[in-house]
Scaffold this motif. Structure first.
Motif, PDB file in Angstrom:
ATOM      1  N   PHE A 300     -27.205  25.481 -28.003  1.00  0.00           N
ATOM      2  CA  PHE A 300     -28.297  24.527 -28.140  1.00  0.00           C
ATOM      3  C   PHE A 300     -27.847  23.097 -27.893  1.00  0.00           C
ATOM      4  CE2 PHE A 300     -30.678  28.057 -29.659  1.00  0.00           C
ATOM      5  CZ  PHE A 300     -32.004  27.727 -29.491  1.00  0.00           C
ATOM      6  N   ALA A 301     -26.565  22.827 -28.106  1.00  0.00           N
ATOM      7  CA  ALA A 301     -26.043  21.493 -27.776  1.00  0.00           C
ATOM      8  C   ALA A 301     -26.111  21.222 -26.281  1.00  0.00           C
ATOM      9  CB  ALA A 301     -24.596  21.365 -28.259  1.00  0.00           C
ATOM     10  N   GLN A 302     -26.230  22.294 -25.497  1.00  0.00           N
ATOM     11  CA  GLN A 302     -26.267  22.150 -24.040  1.00  0.00           C
ATOM     12  C   GLN A 302     -27.685  22.118 -23.470  1.00  0.00           C
ATOM     13  OE1 GLN A 302     -23.022  21.916 -23.101  1.00  0.00           O
ATOM     14  NE2 GLN A 302     -22.505  22.518 -25.186  1.00  0.00           N
ATOM     15  N   ILE A 303     -28.679  22.581 -24.239  1.00  0.00           N
ATOM     16  CA  ILE A 303     -30.014  22.732 -23.647  1.00  0.00           C
ATOM     17  C   ILE A 303     -31.164  22.260 -24.524  1.00  0.00           C
ATOM     18  CG2 ILE A 303     -30.425  25.108 -24.459  1.00  0.00           C
ATOM     19  CD1 ILE A 303     -31.594  25.641 -21.597  1.00  0.00           C
ATOM     20  N   ALA A 304     -30.977  22.134 -25.829  1.00  0.00           N
ATOM     21  CA  ALA A 304     -32.076  21.696 -26.690  1.00  0.00           C
ATOM     22  C   ALA A 304     -32.394  20.225 -26.422  1.00  0.00           C
ATOM     23  CB  ALA A 304     -31.709  21.893 -28.162  1.00  0.00           C
ATOM     24  N   TYR A 305     -33.657  19.920 -26.212  1.00  0.00           N
ATOM     25  CA  TYR A 305     -34.039  18.550 -25.831  1.00  0.00           C
ATOM     26  C   TYR A 305     -33.686  17.531 -26.909  1.00  0.00           C
ATOM     27  CZ  TYR A 305     -38.092  18.481 -28.990  1.00  0.00           C
ATOM     28  OH  TYR A 305     -38.899  18.480 -30.095  1.00  0.00           O
ATOM     29  N   ASN A 306     -33.596  17.969 -28.180  1.00  0.00           N
ATOM     30  CA  ASN A 306     -33.334  17.057 -29.290  1.00  0.00           C
ATOM     31  C   ASN A 306     -31.957  17.240 -29.904  1.00  0.00           C
ATOM     32  OD1 ASN A 306     -33.964  19.581 -30.270  1.00  0.00           O
ATOM     33  ND2 ASN A 306     -35.458  18.881 -31.778  1.00  0.00           N
ATOM     34  N   ALA A 307     -31.055  17.925 -29.201  1.00  0.00           N
ATOM     35  CA  ALA A 307     -29.678  18.042 -29.682  1.00  0.00           C
ATOM     36  C   ALA A 307     -28.981  16.705 -29.473  1.00  0.00           C
ATOM     37  CB  ALA A 307     -28.942  19.149 -28.929  1.00  0.00           C
ATOM     38  N   ARG A 355     -35.575   9.835 -21.164  1.00  0.00           N
ATOM     39  CA  ARG A 355     -36.773  10.581 -20.766  1.00  0.00           C
ATOM     40  C   ARG A 355     -36.799  10.648 -19.252  1.00  0.00           C
ATOM     41  NH1 ARG A 355     -38.794   7.575 -25.093  1.00  0.00           N
ATOM     42  NH2 ARG A 355     -39.551   8.874 -26.819  1.00  0.00           N
ATOM     43  N   GLN A 356     -36.974  11.858 -18.729  1.00  0.00           N
ATOM     44  CA  GLN A 356     -37.003  12.038 -17.286  1.00  0.00           C
ATOM     45  C   GLN A 356     -38.130  12.990 -16.916  1.00  0.00           C
ATOM     46  OE1 GLN A 356     -33.071  13.374 -16.260  1.00  0.00           O
ATOM     47  NE2 GLN A 356     -32.105  11.416 -16.748  1.00  0.00           N
ATOM     48  N   ASP A 357     -38.688  12.792 -15.751  1.00  0.00           N
ATOM     49  CA  ASP A 357     -39.814  13.609 -15.313  1.00  0.00           C
ATOM     50  C   ASP A 357     -39.476  15.093 -15.326  1.00  0.00           C
ATOM     51  OD1 ASP A 357     -41.042  11.206 -14.917  1.00  0.00           O
ATOM     52  OD2 ASP A 357     -41.102  11.324 -12.719  1.00  0.00           O
ATOM     53  N   TYR A 358     -40.427  15.882 -15.796  1.00  0.00           N
ATOM     54  CA  TYR A 358     -40.332  17.349 -15.834  1.00  0.00           C
ATOM     55  C   TYR A 358     -39.267  17.844 -16.811  1.00  0.00           C
ATOM     56  CZ  TYR A 358     -43.390  17.153 -11.778  1.00  0.00           C
ATOM     57  OH  TYR A 358     -44.456  16.903 -10.948  1.00  0.00           O
ATOM     58  N   MET A 359     -38.931  17.041 -17.799  1.00  0.00           N
ATOM     59  CA  MET A 359     -37.922  17.469 -18.767  1.00  0.00           C
ATOM     60  C   MET A 359     -38.469  18.558 -19.681  1.00  0.00           C
ATOM     61  SD  MET A 359     -37.764  14.075 -21.227  1.00  0.00           S
ATOM     62  CE  MET A 359     -36.508  14.719 -22.340  1.00  0.00           C
ATOM     63  N   SER A 360     -37.556  19.373 -20.189  1.00  0.00           N
ATOM     64  CA  SER A 360     -37.916  20.560 -20.972  1.00  0.00           C
ATOM     65  C   SER A 360     -38.009  20.243 -22.457  1.00  0.00           C
ATOM     66  CB  SER A 360     -36.857  21.645 -20.769  1.00  0.00           C
ATOM     67  OG  SER A 360     -37.011  22.677 -21.724  1.00  0.00           O
ATOM     68  N   ARG A 361     -38.984  20.875 -23.101  1.00  0.00           N
ATOM     69  CA  ARG A 361     -39.029  20.908 -24.561  1.00  0.00           C
ATOM     70  C   ARG A 361     -39.056  22.367 -25.041  1.00  0.00           C
ATOM     71  NH1 ARG A 361     -44.404  18.786 -23.680  1.00  0.00           N
ATOM     72  NH2 ARG A 361     -43.876  16.791 -24.629  1.00  0.00           N
ATOM     73  N   LYS A 362     -38.734  23.288 -24.150  1.00  0.00           N
ATOM     74  CA  LYS A 362     -38.778  24.711 -24.516  1.00  0.00           C
ATOM     75  C   LYS A 362     -37.825  25.018 -25.663  1.00  0.00           C
ATOM     76  CE  LYS A 362     -38.095  29.395 -22.672  1.00  0.00           C
ATOM     77  NZ  LYS A 362     -37.939  30.247 -21.467  1.00  0.00           N
ATOM     78  N   PHE A 363     -36.614  24.454 -25.604  1.00  0.00           N
ATOM     79  CA  PHE A 363     -35.597  24.771 -26.604  1.00  0.00           C
ATOM     80  C   PHE A 363     -35.383  23.581 -27.533  1.00  0.00           C
ATOM     81  CE2 PHE A 363     -34.597  27.221 -22.767  1.00  0.00           C
ATOM     82  CZ  PHE A 363     -34.679  28.512 -23.282  1.00  0.00           C
ATOM     83  N   SER A 364     -35.442  23.858 -28.828  1.00  0.00           N
ATOM     84  CA  SER A 364     -35.275  22.828 -29.843  1.00  0.00           C
ATOM     85  C   SER A 364     -34.272  23.312 -30.883  1.00  0.00           C
ATOM     86  CB  SER A 364     -36.623  22.549 -30.523  1.00  0.00           C
ATOM     87  OG  SER A 364     -36.472  21.723 -31.654  1.00  0.00           O
ATOM     88  N   ILE A 365     -33.483  22.403 -31.436  1.00  0.00           N
ATOM     89  CA  ILE A 365     -32.557  22.789 -32.498  1.00  0.00           C
ATOM     90  C   ILE A 365     -33.339  23.300 -33.707  1.00  0.00           C
ATOM     91  CG2 ILE A 365     -30.653  21.301 -31.795  1.00  0.00           C
ATOM     92  CD1 ILE A 365     -31.659  19.213 -33.788  1.00  0.00           C
ATOM     93  N   LYS A 366     -32.700  24.184 -34.467  1.00  0.00           N
ATOM     94  CA  LYS A 366     -33.396  24.801 -35.597  1.00  0.00           C
ATOM     95  C   LYS A 366     -33.594  23.829 -36.744  1.00  0.00           C
ATOM     96  CE  LYS A 366     -32.598  29.167 -36.503  1.00  0.00           C
ATOM     97  NZ  LYS A 366     -32.018  30.440 -37.024  1.00  0.00           N
TER      98      LYS A 366
END
Length: 500
Positions: A300-307, A355-366
């Motif tokens: 999640f440190a590699q892909i969560a938008y809020n890590a 913030r960048q266009d088309y950024m993901s919020r699919k994965f979030s830290i627990k």
């Protein structure tokens, strides 16, 4: 083979020793030595749980722990980064170790090919000890069967990736598939073996999965353990990869029809893909414990938008804008990415986050401030997609349309069943597959199994500099095969030839 990555006797020293971070521990105070491991099912259970732990933890590559190599999850993320649907704005670790620019897996002494090969074979070496010895331990037949089933299923899972990455694609029209795959170790007594054919490896994978299915063990403590449902799901996945559509249909339907893993409702779908227990459709996942909270090296440190890691603050993951534009505005999956993020529509933990266009919020830290979450290996949504694709490619158009609609209507209450047929129907199914499974490790292996090219040039928001200007690779190009690590080629006298 003194230094081979797959030597079973070496694995026994590394994996069953009493060192403070050996791979069979389930916690720092919960481990057993080799002399005790196969005296009881309780101890053997510690061994299999240690395998699951190792699958999540940051992988040691050469002399250091690579920051973007969080076990199997890191491999899955890298495979998506090798495709065209997941991108970033600038070069970073996934470029420097050669995933996105397709250099790492084609460098025989590089970190990436070593990491993938070593990770899966360490797991296999561990599992072979369990499979060889589990029938002789003290315990109930049900417990012995459960542990054996878990080990067989997980070994098949590992070989399914090794053969897809280090061998040429399986081609059902060219049986037997005699192209070289990888060494096939099915016992802890085996070492220094030659590369087996792709056909032989797939038959071994099928046998492991069917043996696990025959044991029919459904009971488990949580979804971090592989049970019969996982074996059924992987059997469907393997059948699809082999273009064996009757078996892909058979096994996908077994999972779907039992309805143990119903598709998530839309409220759960948008909550960050981080909790395997709450996500009804998750069949198998890594579920790290608090002591595995690797601040910078977790998945999640590699892909969560809020890590809160430098990797994520500056480099949010972004979706292929062409793919995003194909998602219906009433589809909940449209909410997983933001084409024009602002402070209002995309809140972030601090002003340090880009913030960048088309950024993901699919994965979030627990949990706020952490970097943990459960990493999905397989979920029932994939089964619906397998079923739809297998029906479509078997010319069972109506059944394919219905199978796709069952998934799509769960994501989009306004959806109607598709009227498309033939190639158009297959393309619609594959588009849904790309959207649904984005970030979960499928894109590279899907392109390869489908014999399709990599084409990033048609993606307006793909930044060529982020991948060293590697923008297209033709189908069938030698670069679709990983090179066997040089250390394996030098240490194993029977390994045979390197990939071209």
């Amino acid at each position: 083979m003194k230094k081979t990555l797959i030597l079973s006797t070496l694995a026994s020293v590394l994996l069953f020793s009493g060192c403070k971070k050996d791979y069979l521990e389930t916690a720092p105070t919960d481990k057993v030595g080799q002399e005790n491991i196969f005296t009881s099912t309780a101890n053997a259970n510690t061994a299999i749980n240690g395998v699951y732990r190792f699958m999540f933890e940051r992988t040691t590559v050469t002399t250091s722990n690579a920051q973007n190599k969080p076990g199997v999850g890191g491999i899955l993320l890298a495979l998506d980064f090798m495709g065209e649907d997941l991108g970033i704005s600038a070069a970073n670790w996934f470029t420097s170790t050669g995933e996105g620019n397709w250099i790492g897996h084609r460098t025989d002494n590089g970190v990436y090919t070593y990491y993938v090969y070593r990770t899966f074979y360490k797991i296999i070496g561990n599992l072979n000890f369990i499979i060889d010895n589990i029938d002789n331990v003290t315990g109930t037949p049900a417990e012995i069967a459960r542990i054996k089933s878990e080990a067989l299923t997980t070994r098949a899972y590992c070989y399914s990736y090794l053969v897809q990455l280090y061998g040429k694609r399986y081609d059902a029209s060219a049986k037997p598939n005699s192209q070289l795959g990888v060494p096939l170790l099915l016992s802890s007594n085996e070492s220094a073996k030659p590369r087996e054919s792709v056909e032989v490896i797939y038959q071994a994978i099928i046998k492991d999965l069917e043996d696990a299915i025959a044991l029919n063990t459904a009971t488990r403590s949580n979804k971090s353990q592989a049970n019969v449902d996982v074996a059924l799901g992987l059997r469907a996945r393997v059948a699809l990869t082999m273009q064996d559509y009757p078996n892909a249909i058979l096994y996908a339907k077994k999972v779907i029809d039992e309805n143990k893993y119903p598709l998530m409702n839309q409220e759960v779908y948008v909550k960050g893909f981080n909790d395997a227990t709450a996500m009804s459709e998750v069949m198998w996942a890594a579920m790290p414990s608090a002591d595995q909270g690797d601040a910078f090296g977790s998945w999640f440190a590699q892909i969560a938008y809020n890590a809160n890691t430098s990797y994520m603050r500056a480099n949010p993951k972004r979706i292929n804008s062409v793919l995003y534009d194909q998602i219906s505005t009433t589809d909940v999956r449209k909410k997983m990415w933001e084409p024009k993020p602002t402070a209002a529509n995309f809140p972030l933990p601090t002003t340090a986050f880009a913030r960048q266009d088309y950024m993901s919020r699919k994965f979030s830290i627990k949990a706020d401030g952490g970097t943990l979450g459960d990493v999905t290996y397989i979920r029932s949504a994939e089964m619906h997609l397998i079923l739809a694709e297998a029906y479509a490619k078997s010319n069972q158009t109506s059944l394919a349309q219905q199978a796709l609609f069952k998934l799509v209507q769960a994501r989009d209450a306004s959806a109607t069943i598709t009227s498309k047929t033939g190639t158009d129907l297959i393309n619609e199914i594959l588009t849904n597959r790309r959207v649904e499974l984005w970030g979960e490790g499928f894109r590279f292996v899907d392109l390869k199994r489908l014999n399709q090219p990599l084409n990033r040039t048609a993606v307006p928001n793909y930044v060529s500099a982020s991948v060293g200007n590697l923008m297209d690779v033709p189908a069938g190009d030698p670069r679709w095969e990983f090179l066997i690590p040089r250390s394996e080629m030098e240490s194993n006298p029977n390994i045979g030839s390197q990939n071209p």
